[in-house]
Structures are given as structure tokens and as C-alpha cells.
Enzyme design. Structure first.
Site: not given
Length: 271
Positions: A2, A114
Site C-alpha cells: 500500500c 495500485e
């Protein structure tokens, strides 16, 4: 992993959702659709209130810096390298094991970003040629629109070069726990785009479902087996992913438009 996420919910909503009993409106952060490492972030934690005279933990909405600095660190610069902690090994790592035992938190988000390597870039990589920076970003978010509560750890670090009472004498920092990405079908998968989170990236933030919030936040719970049981991935099928504009790749860009779903990726991918 993350490395970027969105957090646009108002503090009043977080207070109600997480049943927060203490928060300081003066610490309120503005909505942020492009949260990056080293930024201040909102977290939920259970901790006794200083000078209250009671040892009982109180649920609080606090502002911490993203990038954990262990209490024994010589410099806060290490926080840049500790924005994530692997759930599988956090109990073994000196940087995280003490926090895992007693300083756990939830980091509310709308979802996380992402990046997927584009076709042309991947071909260059396979040919051993210089990489280009173009990658297609995806936004991963709960399919039902609920909060994405990321499991986190927090720590306090004392800057001994500063006197007591200095506003920067103490650093309160946090990290996001990650786990192996789901390989099951994403919610709403229709045969186009990435089929699973694992197809986007091998790691993902550890999402805590509401039934685990109280147990995760309780600092009185330190049993390794109990904690390990909480460090498991959520049920499959709760998340969806959609392509978003490459503007999010620049940390200077911010706004709700970053979450807008594209009809097709800007960068061609192999999905």
C-alpha cells in the site's frame, strides 16, 4: 503493498462509524484523494487518555504520520521505509513486534491505488531494456461502498534533540499491514480487466471487517494466537477494482476526480 490511498470521509462520519469517544476537531484533516507516505493521516485507536486518571482504553480518532518510526530509532528518517509491514512476519520483526502486541490501529480509507505495468513497458523489461515509468493505476475499493478499514500499527518516538514541551519532541507514526493479495474473482468481474487482486499486485492492505474491529483495537489483548487469528485476509468477493486516470501518479494532484472510473485503461495492459 500500500503506497497510496484515498481518504475522503468526514470526521463526524468516522466518529459515528467506529464509535469514537474522543477526538479533537482542531486535528481534523481535509479530505485527501491521494494520500502518500509521510503525510498526516487519520487513524482509529483504543488507548487510555493521558491525565484522565483511568487506565481504561478509550476509542479515539487521532492524527498520525504515515511511516512508522520505532521508539529505538536514531532518526525519524527510517519511517519512509516503514510505510508497510507484512502481516505474516510483523510478530518477528524488531520494528513492528512491540507495536503488534499493544499499539494496533485502523486506518480508514475509501480504497487504495495500485499500478499495473503497461504492455510496452513490460516488453521492454523482458528485453532487458531501460524501464519506462508509464503504468496503469487501478483503484481498489469495497464493492458495497463501505469503508476500507486497513489494519495498522502505531508507535511513539522521542526526538531527544528537542526540549520537553516542543511541538515536535514526540512523533506519532503508523504503518499499514499488508497480506497476500486475493486470487479469487473480484466482485463484479465480467471477463474484462484484472480478474483478481493478485493479477494487479501480489500484496494488498489487510482489510479489517467490522466484526474484528473491537478485538483488533483492544490494547489489552496480547495473546499471539488471538492476534494471529486476526491477521487473516477478509472473505473473498468484497472488493472491486477499476482503472483510473494516470493523474493520480503525481502526488501533487488531488481531488475526487482521481477516483473516476475509466471506460478503458489509459495504458494498455495484458488483462
Amino acid at each position: 503493498m500500500c503506497g497510496r490511498y484515498a481518504a475522503s470521509r468526514k470526521p463526524e462520519e468516522l466518529v459515528d462509524l467506529f464509535e469514537v469517544h474522543r477526538w479533537d476537531p482542531e486535528e481534523t484533516l481535509a479530505p485527501d484523494w491521494n494520500v502518500a507516505p509521510t503525510k498526516d493521516v487519520s487513524v482509529i485507536l483504543d488507548r487510555p487518555v493521558r491525565d484522565s486518571g483511568s487506565p481504561e482504553p478509550v476509542r479515539q480518532l487521532r492524527t498520525l504520520r504515515w511511516g512508522l518510526v520505532p521508539s529505538w530509532a536514531k532518526s525519524p528518517d527510517v519511517g519512509v521505509r516503514m510505510i508497510n509491514a507484512r502481516a505474516e512476519t510483523a510478530a518477528e520483526k524488531p520494528s513492528f513486534r512491540r507495536a503488534l502486541t499493544a499499539r494496533r490501529c485502523l486506518i480508514p480509507a475509501d480504497g487504495y491505488y495500485e499500478w499495473v505495468t503497461g504492455v510496452q513497458e513490460r516488453q521492454l523489461e523482458e528485453e532487458g531494456r531501460k524501464k519506462r515509468s508509464r503504468k496503469q493505476p487501478y483503484f481498489v475499493t469495497p464493492a458495497d461502498g463501505s469503508v476500507f478499514a486497513m489494519a495498522g500499527l502505531y508507535e511513539f518516538w522521542r526526538d531527544t534533540t528537542l526540549p520537553d514541551g516542543h511541538p515536535r519532541a514526540w512523533w506519532a507514526t503508523c504503518t499499514v499491514l499488508t497480506t497476500e493479495a486475493e486470487s479469487t474473482d473480484l466482485a463484479g468481474y465480467d471477463g474484462t480487466g484484472p480478474r483478481s487482486l493478485a493479477a494487479i499486485h501480489p500484496r494488498m492492505p489487510l482489510m479489517m471487517t467490522p466484526d474484528r474491529w473491537d478485538a483488533w483495537l483492544d490494547p489489552r489483548s496480547s495473546d499471539p494466537e488471538v492476534l494471529q487469528g486476526l491477521l487473516t485476509a477478509p472473505p473473498a468477493g468484497l472488493l472491486r477494482a477499476h482503472p483510473v486516470g494516470t493523474a493520480v501518479s503525481n502526488v501533487r494532484n488531488n481531488g475526487p476526480e482521481l477516483l473516476a472510473e475509466l471506460a478503458a485503461p489509459e495504458e494498455e495492459t495484458l488483462f
